[in-house]
Design a protein around this motif. Structure first.
Motif, short mmCIF file in Angstrom:
data_model
loop_
_atom_site.label_atom_id
_atom_site.label_comp_id
_atom_site.label_asym_id
_atom_site.label_seq_id
_atom_site.Cartn_x
_atom_site.Cartn_y
_atom_site.Cartn_z
N SER A 7 0.85 -1.19 0.00
CA SER A 7 0.00 0.00 0.00
C SER A 7 0.88 1.24 0.00
N CYS A 8 0.41 2.29 -0.65
CA CYS A 8 1.29 3.41 -0.98
C CYS A 8 1.50 4.42 0.15
N TYR A 34 1.76 -3.16 -6.41
CA TYR A 34 1.64 -1.82 -5.87
C TYR A 34 0.18 -1.35 -5.93
N CYS A 35 -0.35 -1.03 -4.75
CA CYS A 35 -1.75 -0.60 -4.67
C CYS A 35 -1.83 0.92 -4.89
N VAL A 36 -1.53 1.32 -6.10
CA VAL A 36 -1.45 2.74 -6.44
C VAL A 36 -1.56 2.89 -7.96
N CYS A 61 0.92 -2.46 -11.02
CA CYS A 61 0.06 -1.60 -10.22
C CYS A 61 -1.39 -2.07 -10.28
N PRO A 63 -4.52 -0.35 -8.76
CA PRO A 63 -4.89 0.86 -8.00
C PRO A 63 -6.24 0.75 -7.32
N PRO A 64 -6.45 1.57 -6.28
CA PRO A 64 -7.78 1.66 -5.67
C PRO A 64 -8.79 2.22 -6.68
N TYR A 83 -7.21 8.23 -0.04
CA TYR A 83 -6.47 7.39 -0.99
C TYR A 83 -5.58 6.38 -0.25
N SER A 84 -4.90 6.84 0.80
CA SER A 84 -4.03 5.91 1.53
C SER A 84 -4.84 4.82 2.22
N SER A 87 -6.00 2.35 -0.48
CA SER A 87 -4.85 1.56 -0.91
C SER A 87 -4.58 0.45 0.11
N THR A 105 2.98 -2.07 4.31
CA THR A 105 2.35 -0.75 4.25
C THR A 105 3.39 0.36 4.39
#
Length: 304
Positions: A7-8, A34-36, A61, A63-64, A83-84, A87, A105
């Motif tokens: 998580s970013c 990568y969750c972004v 990636c 992303p959310p 956003y965080s 993610s 994280t």
């Protein structure tokens, strides 16, 4: 290689810099998810004047499901908080669905989460709420791990939580998820209460130690040691894991000695989550000064 969801963290802090700097090293050991948004990494790369690693491709990636936010370096914002959080939740979901073996994280800002309407005070509390289990917060590195019996609660509430049966359950959960040959169990009061002269909490702790060792059939949990001499050199030669009854009594020493190396681990959960043991560092965000040591250690622990 194991797949690790990452998580970013708060996009306005040092998280994206760490992600970019460490990418080439971690892909030697894990497959990162990568969750972004890839576009955010491109933007961060430009802001940092840090080349985007050629091996970091959009396919890495996931992303959310949110619009791509604007990076506002060093700023606390509702948007970065949301956003965080999303993610992080996505990383949990990937682990639950067995698409990832563990979650690492990057740092969030608790006030940004609050602005975004999140009630949880940080990752650990959010994990407790998501899984309905008492996640154990443990911080440290190979030289010293500190497990916290209570973590993010006011000091005035600590004593009322120290009950022998609750401690036994904590000891069982810790032993099953982070085994050690022996644990240094610390007290609460000066001189560990001096036999009750300065409080009775240590008597509850001692009951729990005796009961847990009886269950195990050997002396694994040792104490109760006065906190002020629990980290002396002789104890450091004897132990690699300490148990603190509250947050600062254990973490002040750990962070003074191993701030750049230590990580945060959430134990006793259906998923394994590790993290850097530092914050968003707005004071140096987007200045190219962030260290990646804690992050590399967090990734390494996640592969065990």
């Amino acid at each position: 290689m194991k797949k690790i969801a990452i998580s970013c963290g708060d996009i306005n802090g040092i998280g994206l810099e760490i992600l970019l700097k460490a990418h080439e090293q971690i892909i030697q050991k894990v497959i990162p998810i990568y969750c972004v948004h890839y576009e955010l990494l491109q933007t961060a790369s430009k802001l940092l004047s840090l080349p985007l690693p050629p091996s970091l491709t959009p396919s890495m990636c996931t992303p959310p499901k949110l619009e791509i936010p604007i990076i506002e370096p060093k700023s606390i914002s509702k948007i970065s908080g949301e956003y965080s959080y999303e993610s992080f939740m996505l990383g949990c979901k990937l682990c639950e669905e067995k698409q990832a073996n563990a979650l690492v994280t990057l740092p969030i800002h608790k006030q940004a989460w609050l602005l975004a309407g999140m009630n949880a005070i940080g990752h650990t509390q959010a994990l407790r709420e998501r899984y309905g289990k008492e996640a154990i917060m443990m911080l440290g590195c190979e030289k010293m791990f500190v497990a916290l019996y209570t973590d993010h609660i006011p000091l005035k509430d600590v004593s009322s939580r120290i009950k022998s049966q609750k401690l036994v359950e904590f000891f069982k959960a810790l032993y099953s998820t982070h085994k050690s040959e022996s644990y240094c169990v610390m007290g609460v009061n000066p001189h560990a209460g001096d036999g009750g002269m300065m409080g009775d909490e240590e008597r509850e702790i001692q009951k729990a130690i005796d009961e847990m060792n009886a269950i195990l059939g050997k002396e694994i949990f040792r104490g109760v040691y006065p906190p002020d001499c629990s980290f002396i050199p002789a104890r450091q030669r004897e132990f690699d894991t300490w148990i603190a009854m509250y947050h600062d009594v254990g973490l002040c020493v750990l962070k003074a000695m191993y701030f750049d190396e230590s990580i945060n681990v959430s134990l006793n959960l259906p998923i394994l989550r590790t993290s850097v043991d530092h914050g968003v560092a707005f004071d140096i965000a987007y200045e190219g000064k962030a260290s990646i040591v804690s992050y590399l250690n967090a990734v390494a622990y996640a592969t065990k």
